[in-house]
Design an enzyme around this catalytic site. Structure first.
Site, mmCIF file in Angstrom:
data_model
loop_
_atom_site.group_PDB
_atom_site.id
_atom_site.type_symbol
_atom_site.label_atom_id
_atom_site.label_comp_id
_atom_site.label_asym_id
_atom_site.label_seq_id
_atom_site.Cartn_x
_atom_site.Cartn_y
_atom_site.Cartn_z
ATOM 1 N N THR A 1 19.330 -36.319 50.579
ATOM 2 C CA THR A 1 19.943 -37.393 51.353
ATOM 3 C C THR A 1 20.098 -38.647 50.489
ATOM 4 O O THR A 1 19.202 -38.985 49.706
ATOM 5 C CB THR A 1 19.062 -37.687 52.589
ATOM 6 O OG1 THR A 1 19.006 -36.489 53.360
ATOM 7 C CG2 THR A 1 19.615 -38.811 53.439
ATOM 8 N N LYS B 1 11.936 -51.684 40.145
ATOM 9 C CA LYS B 1 10.964 -52.530 39.442
ATOM 10 C C LYS B 1 11.475 -53.972 39.463
ATOM 11 O O LYS B 1 11.314 -54.631 40.471
ATOM 12 C CB LYS B 1 10.668 -51.944 38.074
ATOM 13 C CG LYS B 1 10.109 -50.499 38.245
ATOM 14 C CD LYS B 1 9.484 -49.918 37.055
ATOM 15 C CE LYS B 1 9.285 -48.416 37.141
ATOM 16 N NZ LYS B 1 8.288 -47.953 38.103
ATOM 17 N N THR C 1 -1.439 -40.233 32.870
ATOM 18 C CA THR C 1 -0.417 -41.269 32.635
ATOM 19 C C THR C 1 -0.472 -41.721 31.173
ATOM 20 O O THR C 1 0.560 -42.028 30.571
ATOM 21 C CB THR C 1 -0.645 -42.459 33.592
ATOM 22 O OG1 THR C 1 -0.773 -41.941 34.920
ATOM 23 C CG2 THR C 1 0.485 -43.461 33.545
HETATM 24 C C1 LIG Z 1 9.908 -45.177 31.737
HETATM 25 C C2 LIG Z 1 10.053 -44.799 33.170
HETATM 26 N N1 LIG Z 1 11.133 -44.113 33.559
HETATM 27 C C3 LIG Z 1 11.322 -43.749 34.837
HETATM 28 C C4 LIG Z 1 10.404 -44.091 35.813
HETATM 29 C C5 LIG Z 1 10.652 -43.698 37.224
HETATM 30 O O1 LIG Z 1 11.255 -44.765 37.906
HETATM 31 P P1 LIG Z 1 11.097 -44.922 39.496
HETATM 32 O O2 LIG Z 1 9.773 -45.572 39.734
HETATM 33 O O3 LIG Z 1 12.277 -45.715 39.919
HETATM 34 O O4 LIG Z 1 11.126 -43.525 40.035
HETATM 35 C C6 LIG Z 1 9.262 -44.817 35.470
HETATM 36 C C7 LIG Z 1 8.274 -45.190 36.507
HETATM 37 O O5 LIG Z 1 7.352 -45.880 36.346
HETATM 38 C C8 LIG Z 1 9.080 -45.172 34.110
HETATM 39 O O6 LIG Z 1 7.992 -45.853 33.731
#
Ligand SMILES: Cc1ncc(COP(=O)(O)O)c(C=O)c1O
Length: 404
Positions: free
Chosen positions: A276, A246, A361
């Site tokens: 991997t 992010k 979501t």
């Molecule tokens: C609070 C939170 N934790 C973990 C993740 C997962 O992270 P990643 O996108 O690096 O897999 C997200 C993804 O949006 C998230 O919002």
């Protein structure tokens, strides 16, 4: 004869009927021209308003250079799991840097933030006998999945609610192993956890603490280590989890903790052992990004200027958004069809890309547009965005009239 096709058709029909069938937008971003992208559905340029590359680091010349040079030097793939393929050196450097960033003894990198949560929490369930997990009700899907796989007793506490957490902790024998899992900045509401208070409770009830700083690393704290750094309480947290995808603009996830914890997770986490590793160029790019944001606050300051400006303009236009102290701006639509329609009109009529957020979501009835400004959104873009959003909200009768 079993008709397998029908299972898939029924599954798709179900999500379509519930209005949550997802359509992805085919976009090409232009390196050096953030936040513009080409929309391949109609060939037009769009302005991105919902991308989690919060600081545009994915297009930063230093990061691009690190990725290109490392690819030329070391090739593309990682060549296998860490156990079989060895650890590519940039990954070793990245893990050292992340440990230093969070002032912990050790860090370990996973292929994503999702996997970091799922694999670590699952492993903790295997490592600690009769562990009981206390999890904030708004925790991310990857945490929920990790808790499911950890297969231990769990209590869900009310969101950011210290007295509820206290009551639940009190209900468990003091010498029972406990783990409190929470986020620092919640991804959909943008609100911030009472970290200091949670850590105090953890101390009182002898619990371990696990924080997901995915939406704050790179963005908060003097060297970008997140909200816990900003509040001066990183040392009170046992396991800090973050992402490189992010604010750092690359990909990958990690945890930082005491050496012993990291060593045990490394030895037990299936999602770490049997996949991997991240390729060297990705590790080098992430390392360049973490190092850059450790020393430079320019991006963080510019980001917050744009966030503040957009919040002010939305307020002036009488567009309500969830109030919080963070960079995440959620405009509530509270209807799955209207949320989807708002996104469609913004894209097709105004060339603005802001993907609607629907169930699962967020809970049903809490559908929204989640807006993520970046340092590259200029005043003209902000004005255009607010005008367009207002017009769409009025057109869809989500708000009443246009008052500028
Ligand atoms: C609070 C939170 N934790 C973990 C993740 C997962 O992270 P990643 O996108 O690096 O897999 C997200 C993804 O949006 C998230 O919002």
């Amino acid at each position: 004869m079993i008709n397998y096709q029908i299972f898939f058709e029924q599954a798709i029909d179900k999500v379509k009927q519930e209005g949550r069938y997802r359509l992805f937008t085919d976009l090409t971003r232009y390196a050096g021209n953030f936040p513009l992208a080409k929309n391949h559905h109609n060939g037009c340029d769009v302005v991105l308003w919902c991308i989690n590359d919060y600081l545009c680091m994915g297009q930063h010349p230093k990061i691009i250079k690190a990725a290109i040079e490392t690819t030329k030097e070391m090739g593309v793939g990682a060549g296998g799991t860490r156990n079989i393929g060895g650890t590519n050196h940039p990954l070793t450097l990245l893990e050292k840097e992340l440990a230093t960033l969070h002032e912990k003894e050790s860090a370990i990198v996973f292929t994503s933030g999702y996997i970091a949560n799922d694999a670590t929490i699952t492993a903790l369930g295997n490592i600690i006998p009769e562990l009981i997990i206390f999890s904030d009700e708004k925790n991310h899907a990857s945490i929920i999945e990790g808790i499911r796989h950890a297969n231990c007793k769990k209590y869900i506490f009310k969101h950011n609610n210290i007295s509820d957490l206290r009551q639940l902790l009190q209900s468990v024998p003091i010498n029972q192993a406990k783990l409190i899992i929470f986020e620092s900045v919640y991804s959909m509401e943008g609100d911030i956890a009472p970290i200091v208070e949670i850590c105090a409770l953890a101390k009182e009830f002898k619990a371990l603490t696990y924080i997901d700083e995915v939406h704050s690393v790179g963005l908060y704290g003097k060297s970008g280590a997140g909200i816990a750094q900003k509040l001066g309480c990183m040392d009170k947290i046992d396991i800090i989890q973050g992402t490189l995808a992010k604010a750092y603009g690359v990909i990958g996830g990690y945890i930082a903790a005491d050496h012993l914890i990291v060593d045990a997770v490394r030895s037990y986490a299936s999602g770490f052992i049997f996949t991997t590793a991240l390729p060297p160029a990705i590790a080098a790019a992430a390392l360049a990004s973490v190092q850059h944001l450790k020393h430079s606050s320019t991006e963080r300051l510019e980001h917050f200027e744009v966030v503040d400006k957009l919040k002010q303009e939305l307020t002036k236009a009488h567009i309500q958004y969830l109030s919080n102290e963070s960079h995440i701006i959620s405009v509530m639509i509270c209807d799955q069809y209207l949320a989807k329609e708002a996104s469609r009109i913004l894209l097709e009529k105004y060339h603005i890309y802001v993907q609607h957020i629907n169930y699962p979501t967020v809970p049903k009835g809490l559908e929204r547009l989640r807006i993520t400004p970046t340092p590259r959104h200029n005043n003209e873009m902000i004005e255009h965005f607010v005008m367009a959003l207002k017009a769409v909200l009025v057109e869809l009768k989500i708000i009443e009239s246009v008052i500028f």
